[in-house]
Design an enzyme around this catalytic site. Structure first.
Site, PDB file in Angstrom:
ATOM      1  CB  SER A   1      -0.923  -0.008   1.225  1.00 55.49           C
ATOM      2  OG  SER A   1      -0.146  -0.206   2.392  1.00 55.49           O
TER       3      SER A   1
ATOM      4  CB  THR B   1      -1.273   6.059   5.017  1.00 56.47           C
ATOM      5  OG1 THR B   1      -2.363   6.220   4.135  1.00 56.47           O
ATOM      6  CG2 THR B   1      -0.273   7.188   4.863  1.00 56.47           C
TER       7      THR B   1
ATOM      8  CB  THR C   1      -0.680   6.125   0.967  1.00 55.60           C
ATOM      9  OG1 THR C   1      -1.582   5.039   0.776  1.00 55.60           O
ATOM     10  CG2 THR C   1      -1.327   7.389   0.423  1.00 55.60           C
TER      11      THR C   1
ATOM     12  NE  ARG D   1      -8.984   8.029  -2.925  1.00 54.09           N
ATOM     13  CZ  ARG D   1      -8.268   7.751  -1.847  1.00 54.09           C
ATOM     14  NH1 ARG D   1      -6.965   7.619  -1.936  1.00 54.09           N
ATOM     15  NH2 ARG D   1      -8.844   7.578  -0.677  1.00 54.09           N
TER      16      ARG D   1
ATOM     17  CB  THR E   1      -3.430   5.138   8.307  1.00 60.31           C
ATOM     18  OG1 THR E   1      -3.576   4.033   7.401  1.00 60.31           O
ATOM     19  CG2 THR E   1      -3.573   4.637   9.728  1.00 60.31           C
ATOM     20  N   GLY E   2      -6.256   5.132   6.725  1.00 60.82           N
ATOM     21  CA  GLY E   2      -7.613   4.616   6.556  1.00 60.82           C
ATOM     22  C   GLY E   2      -8.275   5.305   5.381  1.00 60.82           C
TER      23      GLY E   2
HETATM   24  N1  GLY Z   1      -5.458   7.130   3.691  1.00 59.67           N
HETATM   25  C1  GLY Z   1      -4.994   6.859   2.406  1.00 59.67           C
HETATM   26  C2  GLY Z   1      -5.928   7.137   1.345  1.00 59.67           C
HETATM   27  O1  GLY Z   1      -7.142   7.107   1.556  1.00 59.67           O
HETATM   28  O2  GLY Z   1      -5.505   7.370   0.234  1.00 59.67           O
END
Ligand code: GLY
Length: 302
Positions: free
Chosen positions: A49, A153, A171, A181, A204-205
């Site tokens: 990731s 992340t 990330t 995006r 993160t998330g």
């Molecule tokens: N937290 C990383 C993302 O949504 O891209």
């Protein structure tokens, strides 16, 4: 003994903490430490990731986001949608130190990195390509709840020996995201925030939810008002969950598209963390004993 402290998100943050703690002991400044700590995770192809081996977007290309924030002067360097550079955190550092800007995206950021001699490389690994192919074979659609699975992340917060506070993130964002995006990670205030006079936080998330609450800024401001890092993380995330839960199942989250976690450090190097799910681990190391430890964050609301 002069204090220093470092903490990083997820078990893969252990590598970041190992690298960063050695540099902190050598009296390196927070920007050097966070950049090198995050580079170590970006270059690890087993972390699917972040950086090399990050899961591609819907069209099969890896697009990376990263940011650095220096708490001394609130300076920020951030990049989004960067392809073919294994270490977007180093481009973020260039943005912070060499440009009058704070956030650069896509082609412009890549050409800036070229001009400063950063090397391009393939980000796809056989494993990330396989995972991407399997998802596409299953014809996972944007509307499918499995769609966003995998968006962890690496976020790092540091107190250096000079008392400087620094935060950084990197990330590949949501797996199978639409091209273009951008999540919370490169957004100051959402994915990260750092202020020497209060502390630092990283998130993160699911970026689409984290940015609705500007979570990292909210945490730092709570610490400024006297909350401990633990109280600030639980309070800021708890408020966002309470605000969203009538519309979105964000309490005790089970889907990646509703999971969030935060990690914070105050100006004395105290650490706190919270999540709206049961499986957020973070790594940390303190000058006192130099042990790298893993700890599970408290889940809010239970
Ligand atoms: N937290 C990383 C993302 O949504 O891209």
């Amino acid at each position: 003994m002069q204090k220093w402290a470092i903490a990083a998100t997820w078990p893969f943050g252990r590598r970041a903490v190992e690298v960063g703690s050695r540099l902190l002991d050598e009296e390196r400044n927070g920007i050097d430490v966070v950049e090198q700590a995050i580079r170590a995770v970006e270059l690890d192809p087993t972390v699917d990731s972040v950086g090399v081996g990050g899961i591609p977007n819907y069209e099969g290309e890896v697009e990376l986001d990263a940011a650095l924030m220096r708490g001394k002067d609130l300076a920020i360097g951030a990049v989004a949608g960067v392809k073919s550079f294994p270490n977007p955190i180093s481009i973020a550092r260039l943005v912070l130190e060499k440009t009058p800007h704070h956030l650069m995206v896509g082609d412009g950021a890549e050409r800036y990195a070229d001009a400063h001699g950063l090397k391009r490389d393939s980000l796809l690994t056989s494993s990330s390509l396989e995972k991407w192919k399997k998802r596409r074979q299953r014809q996972v659609q944007i509307t499918d709840e499995r769609w966003g699975t995998g968006h962890d992340t690496v976020g790092v917060v540091v107190l250096d020996k000079a008392g400087g506070i620094t935060a950084g993130t990197s990330t590949s964002g949501l797996a199978l995201k639409l091209p273009g995006r951008v999540g919370d990670s490169p957004l100051p205030g959402s994915g990260l925030y750092a202020d020497d006079t209060a502390g630092a936080a990283v998130a993160t998330g699911c970026g689409e939810l984290i940015m609705r609450g500007c979570l990292s800024y909210a945490i730092v401001e709570l610490m400024r008002s006297g909350a401990t890092p633990q109280q600030a993380c639980a309070d800021a995330l708890g408020r966002l969950v309470a605000r969203l839960e009538k519309e979105i199942p964000v309490r005790n989250a089970h889907q990646d598209m509703t999971k969030m976690a935060v990690l914070a450090m105050d100006r004395d190097g105290n650490i706190g963390a919270a999540a709206n799910h049961a499986d957020f681990d973070f790594a940390y190391c303190l000058a006192e004993d130099r042990e790298v430890r893993l700890e599970r964050a408290k889940m809010i609301g239970v």
